[in-house]
Structures are given as structure tokens and as C-alpha cells.
Design an enzyme around this catalytic site. Structure first.
Site, short mmCIF file in Angstrom:
data_model
loop_
_atom_site.label_atom_id
_atom_site.label_comp_id
_atom_site.label_asym_id
_atom_site.label_seq_id
_atom_site.Cartn_x
_atom_site.Cartn_y
_atom_site.Cartn_z
N ASP A 197 49.13 44.04 38.90
CA ASP A 197 49.04 43.49 37.55
C ASP A 197 48.52 42.06 37.60
OD1 ASP A 197 51.44 42.46 38.76
OD2 ASP A 197 52.12 41.87 36.77
N GLU A 200 50.12 39.68 39.84
CA GLU A 200 49.93 39.94 41.27
C GLU A 200 51.18 40.46 41.95
OE1 GLU A 200 48.45 35.64 42.16
OE2 GLU A 200 46.69 36.90 42.42
N GLU A 201 52.00 41.18 41.20
CA GLU A 201 53.29 41.59 41.75
C GLU A 201 53.53 43.08 41.76
OE1 GLU A 201 55.94 37.66 40.56
OE2 GLU A 201 55.79 39.31 39.14
C1 NOJ Z 1 51.90 34.47 44.10
C2 NOJ Z 1 51.35 34.94 42.79
O1 NOJ Z 1 50.31 34.15 42.44
C3 NOJ Z 1 52.43 34.93 41.73
O2 NOJ Z 1 51.93 35.43 40.54
C4 NOJ Z 1 53.56 35.79 42.19
O3 NOJ Z 1 54.60 35.74 41.26
C5 NOJ Z 1 54.05 35.31 43.55
N1 NOJ Z 1 52.97 35.28 44.50
C6 NOJ Z 1 55.19 36.17 44.05
O4 NOJ Z 1 54.75 37.50 44.27
C1 NOJ Z 2 49.67 33.16 39.59
C2 NOJ Z 2 49.47 34.00 38.37
O1 NOJ Z 2 50.49 34.95 38.30
C3 NOJ Z 2 48.12 34.67 38.39
O2 NOJ Z 2 47.92 35.38 37.18
C4 NOJ Z 2 47.03 33.65 38.58
O3 NOJ Z 2 45.80 34.33 38.71
C5 NOJ Z 2 47.27 32.78 39.78
N1 NOJ Z 2 48.61 32.24 39.78
C6 NOJ Z 2 46.28 31.62 39.83
O4 NOJ Z 2 46.42 30.82 38.70
#
Ligand code: NOJ
Ligand code: NOJ
Length: 575
Positions: A197, A200-201
Site C-alpha cells: 500500500d 509501504e506496509e
Molecule cells: C518505512 C515506510 O516509509 C513507512 O511508511 C513505514 O511505516 C515504515 N517503514 C514501517 O514499515
Molecule cells: C513514508 C510514507 O508512508 C510513504 O507513503 C512515503 O512515500 C515515504 N515515507 C516517503 O515520503
């Protein structure tokens, strides 16, 4: 009694005035800071992005805890869509060089082989790259299939402007179309595969991703016809129809909100859904619910559930009236960097509401349905379902209430923006202090687009006014498929994870290396949802991975046959 009533009326009116004047002040002071904040984070000459190649957007200059000195396709495309909208509507004619640098940087990145593959084997789904345009090879939640769609949307917007302004037809066809086509072909061929998603999880299907893919294929088909590339049109249109069908399945009619991801085992209330409404807003589409337009009954009901889910989880929200704006974040269960409110999520709520006001004002009426009734009752507890013309007192009450509510969200961001105007990623759930990545490019862009919507600005639509959900949603090959949730009870030791693989491409064809990771959110139940072809015999096994060692479940394979439509839940125990 009467006196108390009057006092509370005055308090209400002053509250509303305070919101709108603090929103006015915030828009005035923050606009130039946000614009400069975006530009500082774009190479080659942005003041905070040294080392970034021309047209490369850094997510944030933060290099530790978290290190965001990378370029994400999602962030970059959303940021450039905002800049391209400013350029094509004449708000800032100076952006053209930067936009040209962006499209050529993205063309380069498309060709960089990376852990998701090469340009022709899935590499377009890679979420992030180094800012010198080399591959990022560390572990990550990949692929993320929203990126190619968002990038296509941004570049199509620019290409349409070039065509309309009579300059660059051959540049559009020879240079931009090949970039756009790679992304759209990727969406056409891969939308039915699971994806991480936007946060990124979670590896499953995701509402935001499905919606932006749908949008990209629709406008892509129209754009392709316009430039005579007719061979792609029917393929894009067929998959857009399937995407629109699938999009409907995220709506939970009993609860009245959108479940953001098919996997993940959370409440499903998520900023993902609000971002969908604003990034697929088409002012010509009215309050269409099939595309979850900002003023649609479904999107408004969803907005209320989403906002309300934060009222009790952040202590900075305590004491705020149950119908007033509060700080909101990605999703209530979030724990990343402390799990705090996000500036861009707050801006998105305001923007959805401003977009809704734009459409109601243009239409000259507003409809309250049984689905949106609870949303509207926040502003008039006695309102009933019905259509209210702009000449009616109810219309005035409701739209004034919505405007103040929207301004209240900007006032929340205003309250927690430090005096230099810098926008980080998050602000503390307990004291409002900025947290996590500083100067997040996306936070600045989200502020700018919410301000533009507040000023009534709209941009070209993408044909949402011309779509209808097909009467029968096919689920055969190339169809929407059947979402299958795999739950397995498995006890693991720390550092050990459970994966699944099986006899389908969507299950990685029995590959232990690329097997899909299950979520342990409901440990000891591990879970994932995968969309599989209908009417198909499925075989699968769970595997354990620990320090590089792979352990397979014992024989025989697990098996079942998918139905023609609907969804499936498998409840297994590791053996
Ligand atoms: C880094 C991602 O950018 C962020 O969105 C996510 O919550 C954390 N990793 C933990 O999975
Ligand atoms: C974490 C966010 O969850 C993700 O959507 C984003 O792309 C990265 N950080 C970079 O801003």
C-alpha cells in the site's frame, strides 16, 4: 435558558469565525513557504537537495531517523502533479524547465534495473531510488503499484497542455508518450497482482492504488486516441472497467466506510481513502459515488468515520467537540515514528471538503442521502435526507458548516506548524511538536493543493463523468478475480516470519525467494489477502524463513478451488 442558548450561539459563531480567520492567515503565510519548501527539495539546484539529479524530487532532506534522502515515485509524481497544475493553469509559468527535467529524470528511472525487476519484468513497481538515479537495493516493501499510475497522470496532464497550446506535438508523441505508455502498460498488465500500500506496509490490494490505476487507464485511453495511438485503447479500457468493478468492493455497506486494504487486519479506516478522493477528483463528475468523488455520499460518510477514529487516540484531540476538526494521521493503529498525526493527512481532509463545496456551489444544490446523513448531521442535527437548493436555508447551514469544518483542519495544521513554517511529516500526538522527517516535500505539496481548493481552483478532469460501473463485473482471466484471505495460525520465534507461495503467478509460482510475507498484526494468526483468478484450482503452502533458512509446511499441498465471484477466507494451522 434563552440566555444560555444565545451565549452558545455566539460561542459557535465566534468559533467558526476564529477557524476561518486562522485559516485565512495560515493560507497567506504558509503558501510561499510551502512553495519554496517544494522547490528546495528538487534537484539539481534545490537548496536542500544537493546531490539530486535534475528533476529528481527528494522525499525530505532528513538523513537519519528516518533517512528520506531518496526519491519515491509516488511522492515525486504527486508533487509534480501539483506543480504541473500550477503551470498549466498559468499560476506559475516559470516551472516549465523543472517539469521537463522531471519527465526526463523519470524516463531514466524507468530504465534502471532494480530489485523489483527490469523495465520489462516488473521494475516499474519499484517504490524508491537513490537520488543519483541508481537503484536502491536494500530490503523494502516492494512492489508498490501506485507509482506508475500517478506518474502517468502527472505527465499526461502536462502533455495535454502541450497539445492544447500547439507546441510540441512531436515531442509529446516521440518523447512523452513512450514514458506514459510504459507506465500504463504496466498498470494494464499488473493491476490484479498484490501490492504494498502507499504506506509501504501491507501487501494486498489497496483502495488508493486501485483508484489511481483506474484514473490513469481512463485518461490514458483518451489521451492515446487523441494522439492516434489507437492500438492500446481497448486494452486500457477493458482493464479500467475491471478496476472500476473492483474498486466498488472496498466499500463496506454495513459499516458505511471504505476498507482501505484487503489485507492487514486493521479497522480499515485510513487516510488512503481521503487521498483517493482528492487525487481522483474530477469537477465534471458531480457527486458520483462509483468513483468516490469528494462530495459523494460514500466519500463523505467515509470521511466522518475516518476523522472520528482519531478523536480518542491522540491526546491533543481531547476536549474537542465531537463535530469539530481534530488532528488526523495515516490510520488509528499506526505506530511508525510514534504513530502521530500527519500534516498531509490533515490537509487532505480539508481539501476533500473544499472540493465538495466547489461542486455543490457549481451545481447549485446539495443532496443528503441515508448514507451521508450522519456526516451532515454534524452541521445541522435536524437535517433530513433530501435535495437542498442553494436558495434554501438548509443549504446555507450545511455548506457554512462544512466550510468551517474544513477551515478547522487548516487551523489544526496552523496550530502545530512551527513559527518558521516548516512542515515535517508528523506532529506529536501528545504535544503537537513536529516529528519525523523534516521538510517533507509531500507535506508542502499537500498544503498547496488544499489552499488552491479553498480558493475554488479546479483542474482538468479525467473522464470520471463518462464512466459507469459495468453491469456484470467479470472475474475470469483479466477480470477482477477473487480476493482470498489466507489466515494461518503459526507460532514463531522472534525474527522468524511466515510466507506463502503456490501454483499461481499471484502466489509467486512456488518460489520460496519471492514468496509473499504475511502480516503478523493478529499474531499468532498470520494473514494476507491475494486476488486470485476465479474458477481456478489453487495449491499453496506456507513457509517459514528464519536467518535465511527456509522451512516448508509438510505435504500434501493445501488446495481449494476459487468460486466464480465473491471472496474466500482460508483458515489454516501450520503443519
Ligand atoms: C518505512 C515506510 O516509509 C513507512 O511508511 C513505514 O511505516 C515504515 N517503514 C514501517 O514499515
Ligand atoms: C513514508 C510514507 O508512508 C510513504 O507513503 C512515503 O512515500 C515515504 N515515507 C516517503 O515520503
Amino acid at each position: 435558558m434563552r440566555f444560555a442558548f444565545l451565549t452558545s450561539l455566539i460561542a459557535l459563531a465566534t468559533g467558526a469565525l476564529a477557524q476561518s480567520s486562522s485559516a485565512d492567515a495560515y493560507v497567506a503565510s504558509e503558501s510561499p513557504i510551502a512553495k519554496a519548501g517544494v522547490l528546495a527539495n528538487i534537484g539539481p539546484s534545490g537548496s536542500k537537495s544537493s546531490g539530486a539529479k535534475a528533476g529528481v524530487v527528494i522525499a525530505s532532506p532528513s538523513t537519519s531517523n528516518p533517512n528520506y534522502l531518496y526519491t519515491w515515485t509516488r511522492d515525486s509524481s504527486l508533487v509534480f502533479k501539483a506543480l504541473i497544475d500550477q503551470f498549466t493553469t498559468g499560476e506559475d509559468g516559470s516551472l516549465r524547465t523543472l517539469i521537463d527535467q522531471f519527465t526526463s529524470a523519470e524516463a531514466t528511472l524507468q530504465q534502471v534495473s532494480n530489485p523489483s525487476g527490469t523495465v520489462s519484468t516488473g521494475g516499474l513497481g519499484e517504490p524508491k531510488f537513490n537520488i543519483d538515479e541508481t537503484a536502491f537495493t536494500g530490503a523494502w516493501g516492494r512492489p508498490q503499484r501506485d507509482g506508475p499510475a500517478l506518474r502517468a497522470t502527472a505527465i499526461i496532464t502536462y502533455a495535454n497542455w502541450l497539445l492544447a497550446n500547439g507546441n510540441g506535438t512531436s515531442y509529446v508523441t516521440n518523447t512523452l508518450w513512450p514514458i506514459i505508455k510504459l507506465d500504463l502498460d504496466y498498470v494494464e498488465n499488473n493491476w490484479n497482482q498484490s501490492t504494498f500500500d502507499l504506506w509501504e506496509e501491507i501487501n494486498s490490494s489497496s483502495f488508493f492504488t486501485t483508484a489511481v490505476q483506474h484514473r490513469a487507464l481512463r485518461e490514458g485511453a483518451t489521451f492515446a486516441s487523441k494522439i492516434g495511438q489507437t492500438s492500446v485503447v481497448s486494452g486500457y479500457t477493458t482493464q479500467a472497467d475491471n478496476l472500476l468493478c473492483f474498486l466498488q468492493s472496498y466499500w463496506n455497506p454495513t459499516a458505511g466506510y471504505v476498507t482501505a486494504n484487503t489485507g492487514g487486519g486493521r479497522s480499515g479506516k485510513d487516510s488512503n481513502t481521503v487521498l483517493t478522493s482528492i487525487h481522483t477528483f474530477d469537477p465534471a463528475a458531480g457527486c458520483d459515488a462509483a468513483t468516490f468523488q469528494p462530495c459523494s455520499d460514500k466519500a463523505l460518510s467515509n470521511l466522518k468515520f475516518y476523522v472520528d477514529s482519531f478523536r480518542s487516540v491522540y491526546s491533543i484531540n481531547s476536549g474537542i467537540a465531537s463535530n469539530a476538526a481534530v488532528a488526523v494521521g495515516r490510520y488509528p493503529e499506526d505506530s511508525y515514528q510514534g504513530g502521530n498525526p500527519w500534516y498531509l493527512s490533515v490537509s487532505a481532509v480539508a481539501e476533500q471538503l473544499y472540493d465538495a463545496l466547489i461542486v455543490w456551489n457549481k451545481t447549485g444544490s446539495l443532496q443528503v442521502t441515508s448514507t451521508s446523513l450522519a456526516f451532515f448531521k454534524q452541521f445541522d442535527s435536524s437535517v433530513a435526507t433530501g435535495t437542498y437548493a442553494s436558495s434554501s436555508a438548509t443549504y446555507t447551514t450545511l455548506t457554512t458548516g462544512v466550510k468551517n469544518f474544513a477551515d478547522g483542519f487548516l487551523a489544526i495544521n496552523a496550530k502545530y506548524t512551527p513559527s518558521n513554517g516548516g512542515l515535517a511529516e508528523q506532529f506529536s500526538r501528545s504535544n503537537g511538536a513536529p516529528l519525523s522527517a523534516v521538510d517533507l516535500t509531500w507535506s508542502y505539496a499537500a498544503a498547496l493543493t488544499s489552499f488552491a481548493a479553498r480558493n475554488g481552483k479546479t483542474y482538468a478532469g479525467w473522464g470520471a463523468d463518462k464512466v459507469t460501473v459495468p453491469t456484470s463485473c467479470s472475474s475470469g482471466p483479466g477480470g477482477a478475480g477473487v480476493p482470498v484471505t489466507f489466515n494461518v495460525q503459526a507460532t514463531t520465534t522472534f525474527g522468524e516470519n511466515i510466507y506463502i507461495t503456490g501454483n499461481q503467478a499471484a502466489l509467486q509460482n512456488w518460489s520460496p525467494d519471492s514468496a509473499l510475507l504475511l502480516s503478523s498484526a493478529n499474531y499468532p494468526i498470520w494473514s494476507i489477502t491475494v486476488t486470485l483468478p476465479a474458477n481456478t484450482a489453487i495449491e499453496y503452502k506456507y513457509i517459514r524463513k528464519f536467518n535465511g533458512a527456509v522451512t516448508w509446511e509438510s505435504d500434501p499441498n493445501n488446495s481449494f478451488t476459487t468460486p466464480a465471484s465473491g471472496s474466500v477466507t482460508r483458515s489454516d494451522t501450520w503443519r
